[in-house]
Design a protein around this motif. Structure first.
Motif, PDB file in Angstrom:
ATOM      1  N   LEU A  18       0.833  -1.214   0.000  1.00 17.60           N
ATOM      2  CA  LEU A  18       0.000   0.000   0.000  1.00 17.60           C
ATOM      3  C   LEU A  18       0.866   1.261   0.000  1.00 17.60           C
ATOM      4  CD1 LEU A  18      -2.942  -1.022   2.368  1.00 17.60           C
ATOM      5  CD2 LEU A  18      -2.958  -0.826  -0.112  1.00 17.60           C
ATOM      6  N   ARG A  19       1.975   1.210   0.754  1.00 18.71           N
ATOM      7  CA  ARG A  19       2.905   2.355   0.730  1.00 18.71           C
ATOM      8  C   ARG A  19       3.444   2.567  -0.685  1.00 18.71           C
ATOM      9  NH1 ARG A  19       4.856   0.591   5.789  1.00 18.71           N
ATOM     10  NH2 ARG A  19       6.538  -0.582   4.781  1.00 18.71           N
ATOM     11  N   GLY A  20       3.802   1.459  -1.311  1.00 16.25           N
ATOM     12  CA  GLY A  20       4.315   1.541  -2.679  1.00 16.25           C
ATOM     13  C   GLY A  20       3.291   2.116  -3.633  1.00 16.25           C
ATOM     14  N   LEU A  21       2.060   1.641  -3.476  1.00 16.62           N
ATOM     15  CA  LEU A  21       0.998   2.141  -4.359  1.00 16.62           C
ATOM     16  C   LEU A  21       0.745   3.621  -4.109  1.00 16.62           C
ATOM     17  CD1 LEU A  21      -1.608  -0.776  -4.316  1.00 16.62           C
ATOM     18  CD2 LEU A  21      -0.200  -0.041  -6.245  1.00 16.62           C
TER      19      LEU A  21
ATOM     20  N   GLU B  94       5.840   6.355 -17.605  1.00 12.48           N
ATOM     21  CA  GLU B  94       6.191   7.603 -16.916  1.00 12.48           C
ATOM     22  C   GLU B  94       7.238   7.415 -15.823  1.00 12.48           C
ATOM     23  OE1 GLU B  94       2.197   6.452 -15.005  1.00 12.48           O
ATOM     24  OE2 GLU B  94       3.291   6.053 -16.826  1.00 12.48           O
ATOM     25  N   LEU B  95       7.587   6.176 -15.551  1.00 10.49           N
ATOM     26  CA  LEU B  95       8.603   5.924 -14.522  1.00 10.49           C
ATOM     27  C   LEU B  95       9.916   5.514 -15.170  1.00 10.49           C
ATOM     28  CD1 LEU B  95       6.648   3.796 -11.849  1.00 10.49           C
ATOM     29  CD2 LEU B  95       6.941   6.260 -11.926  1.00 10.49           C
ATOM     30  N   ALA B 101      12.217   0.384  -9.677  1.00  8.48           N
ATOM     31  CA  ALA B 101      12.866  -0.375  -8.593  1.00  8.48           C
ATOM     32  C   ALA B 101      12.296   0.044  -7.244  1.00  8.48           C
ATOM     33  CB  ALA B 101      14.365  -0.156  -8.634  1.00  8.48           C
ATOM     34  N   ARG B 102      12.086   1.336  -7.102  1.00  7.58           N
ATOM     35  CA  ARG B 102      11.532   1.835  -5.837  1.00  7.58           C
ATOM     36  C   ARG B 102      10.123   1.267  -5.610  1.00  7.58           C
ATOM     37  NH1 ARG B 102      11.059   8.052  -3.654  1.00  7.58           N
ATOM     38  NH2 ARG B 102       9.774   7.501  -1.889  1.00  7.58           N
ATOM     39  N   LEU B 103       9.364   1.214  -6.699  1.00  8.33           N
ATOM     40  CA  LEU B 103       7.998   0.681  -6.601  1.00  8.33           C
ATOM     41  C   LEU B 103       8.027  -0.823  -6.316  1.00  8.33           C
ATOM     42  CD1 LEU B 103       4.954   1.244  -7.031  1.00  8.33           C
ATOM     43  CD2 LEU B 103       5.296   0.767  -9.447  1.00  8.33           C
ATOM     44  N   PHE B 104       8.850  -1.545  -7.042  1.00  7.55           N
ATOM     45  CA  PHE B 104       8.863  -3.006  -6.918  1.00  7.55           C
ATOM     46  C   PHE B 104       9.456  -3.460  -5.578  1.00  7.55           C
ATOM     47  CE2 PHE B 104       8.831  -4.021 -11.747  1.00  7.55           C
ATOM     48  CZ  PHE B 104       7.641  -3.319 -11.846  1.00  7.55           C
ATOM     49  N   ARG B 105      10.299  -2.624  -5.012  1.00  7.95           N
ATOM     50  CA  ARG B 105      10.872  -2.941  -3.706  1.00  7.95           C
ATOM     51  C   ARG B 105       9.747  -3.084  -2.670  1.00  7.95           C
ATOM     52  NH1 ARG B 105      14.576   1.714  -2.226  1.00  7.95           N
ATOM     53  NH2 ARG B 105      12.603   2.572  -1.537  1.00  7.95           N
ATOM     54  N   ALA B 106       8.684  -2.306  -2.885  1.00 11.65           N
ATOM     55  CA  ALA B 106       7.550  -2.393  -1.958  1.00 11.65           C
ATOM     56  C   ALA B 106       6.730  -3.659  -2.189  1.00 11.65           C
ATOM     57  CB  ALA B 106       6.649  -1.165  -2.134  1.00 11.65           C
TER      58      ALA B 106
END
Lengths: 273, 310
Positions: A18-21, B94-95, B101-106
């Motif tokens: 959720l934080r990532g989203l 747009e990324l 990587a920052r998104l997928f890390r989550a």
């Protein structure tokens, strides 16, 4: 891994997801968000420091912001092709819907706070008094016509704003994903319904009208949010909508909507006559 | 076996799009820890199979399990063990790769950003550039690099090298091989129509045609004659061919008064060829086939058989 630690890991991962989203949605919508907040602050400062945002303007501003937040947050990134990959990622459609709705809602809340600060709370006006830009308050402050006054008007504005946001968000998502026909057919029941409720509110509760409309709008928001999310999640695994099957479902929905619209138009005509 | 020993278990999976049947009761199992190739012509059903396994498509019949669970009902923990790189739209325009990587890390608890940096450098992907500004080849490379860095236990790569030049393709697969050599232990499902991709990498290869798995075997199983693999066989008779001899698909030619039959040794005619070999005045010579030749023969043979039975 026992069930307890599995649940804990799942919960921790969910928080991380959720934080990532949230980061992703903020990143994707940052220009619109900063642009919108900047414009609102500018207008609020300009008007709030002189005359204050009065009832009618408060209502109009709330509705415009709610509509634009719903459309902007709702109508990007759901298209087939784009979402195929994101469905392959761990977050579920429900997670993404929740974050999208939350982001728009937070945006709306901040905008409302600005509007309240520039109007009913009078914070900007106080600032205007300090720097000598404020005009004398008239008795018309916070009045909307003759029916809506004071607290009722704000309940009316905020309730209707929230309902409009939810409605436009759900419609925007559905339309972009190709499951609904047009804005007109989708939006008319809401518009006519709101008009009828507001009419009844003014007729029966004037001059303290607003609470009925606000309450119905809040109830509608909750129902629409749930139905929109269920509909959205139901399509989680079906990207290849069967044209015939999906079409017939859409036709049935459309027929129901046309009937509903006809009924509402009849009621409106009846009320006017 | 429908167990967790298999990374993927598919049984009787059927999926149609209107009149067109993309999957026709396909069944296969992908053992955990293997590189498993899906080899088929364009439109053979490879992508539909992957998407059905991922839960992105609802099959008309049959079941698909990933680590023993259907992806449609899988929780986040299981979903975070799977990384999928589709053919198109693999990344968000747009990324940048770094932001991905920052998104997928989550999303992936074991995501390794340092490893991603190494992969991107090796594949010559600019991590700071928006994906929309990258070339098609760089986008594919970035997507694969991200999947490799995800730390997932199962990678589903749909035509990962499509659109790459030969050097880039080689580098991509070298990277995969090196990553596997580090004792990574992940299962990789690699869908492609390029046979060379699989010859270097795959532990097992499923040849898919018209939504069915024609055969699942390791590469040697297809090409090693001594292991009963496929071979091109030349049968030469001293004189006329015996009247009682029949091998479907055999092509007869006459050289210097001798009859020669050319045929591909398939599972169905192996015994007939061995029996023939024992006859006096018959010389049988076998020539090894490449995986590509076997693949083409298998598909052609399957379609011939289908045509005969129809």
């Amino acid at each position: 891994m026992n069930m307890q630690s599995k649940n804990a890991s799942e919960a921790e991962l969910r928080r991380s997801v959720l934080r990532g989203l949230w980061w992703w949605e903020l990143r994707r919508n940052r220009q619109e968000i900063w642009g919108g907040l900047g414009s609102a602050l500018f207008v609020a400062a300009l008007v709030g420091m002189t005359t204050g945002i009065k009832g009618r303007w408060f209502l109009m501003g709330t509705l415009v912001v709610a509509l634009s937040a719903g459309i902007n947050i709702g109508s990007s990134g759901w298209k087939k092709g784009y979402e195929e990959y994101s469905l392959g990622l761990p977050p579920s459609r429900a997670d993404r819907f929740q974050v999208r709705f939350g982001l728009g809602f937070a945006y709306l809340a901040v905008m409302l706070l600005i509007a309240l600060a520039a109007g009913p709370f009078g914070w900007f006006y106080s600032l205007g008094e300090l720097v000598g830009t404020a005009e004398p308050l008239s008795s018309e402050v916070n009045r909307l016509g003759t029916h809506f006054e004071g607290l009722g008007m704000f309940v009316f504005s905020i309730g209707l704003g929230l309902a409009l946001y939810v409605e436009s968000l759900v419609i925007a998502i559905n339309i972009e994903r190709g499951t609904q026909p047009t804005w007109v057919v989708e939006f008319l029941p809401f518009g006519l319904g709101a008009w009828l409720v507001a009419g009844a509110d003014m007729t029966f509760f004037s001059p303290d009208a607003g609470f009925l409309t606000g309450a119905v709008a809040l109830l509608w928001s909750a129902i629409r949010l749930q139905s929109g999310r269920r509909r959205f999640e139901a399509k989680d695994v079906v990207l290849d909508v069967d044209v015939r099957g999906g079409g017939s479902a859409i036709c049935k929905t459309r027929n129901r909507k046309v009937l509903l619209i006809a009924l509402m138009v009849g009621l409106v005509v009846f009320a006017l006559v | 076996m429908n167990g967790i020993d298999n990374a993927i278990y598919v049984e009787g999976l059927t999926k149609s799009f209107g009149e067109s049947r993309a999957l026709d009761g396909i069944s296969l199992q992908v053992p955990a820890g293997q590189v498993f190739g899906l080899l088929g012509k364009n439109g053979a059903g490879k992508t539909t199979l992957l998407r059905s396994v991922m839960g992105l498509l609802s099959p008309d019949a049959g079941l698909a399990r990933v680590f023993g669970t259907s992806m449609t009902s899988a929780g986040l923990l299981l979903r975070s063990r799977v990384a999928y790189v589709p053919q198109e739209g693999a990344l968000f325009g747009e990324l940048s790769t770094k932001e991905h990587a920052r998104l997928f890390r989550a999303f992936y608890p074991r995501f390794d950003e340092q490893a991603l940096g190494r992969f991107a450098e090796r594949l010559e992907v600019d991590m700071t550039k928006r994906v929309s500004g990258l070339s098609g080849g760089s986008r594919r490379k970035a997507a694969v690099a991200l999947a490799l860095a995800s730390g997932a236990d199962l990678l589903m790569l749909d035509e990962p090298a499509a659109g790459l030049d030969p050097a880039a393709r080689r580098e991509l697969y070298d990277l995969l091989i090196d990553r596997l050599g580090e004792g990574w232990g992940a299962t990789i499902v690699l869908s492609t129509h390029l046979v060379g991709d699989l010859e270097r990498l795959a532990d097992q290869v499923a040849v898919i045609d018209r939504g069915r798995a024609l055969r699942v075997d390791n590469v040697e199983g297809y090409t090693d004659m001594s292991a009963g693999g496929f071979a091109r066989v030349q049968v030469i008779f001293e004189g006329a061919a015996p009247l009682d001899f029949q091998i479907p698909g055999a092509k007869e030619t006459v050289h210097n008064g001798r009859v020669a039959l050319g045929v591909t040794q398939l599972a169905g005619n192996g015994e007939a060829l061995i029996a023939l070999e024992a006859r006096p005045g018959v010389t049988v010579t076998r020539f090894a086939l490449t995986l590509e030749e076997v693949f083409l023969e298998l598909v052609a043979s399957s379609r011939d058989t289908e045509g005969v039975s129809a």
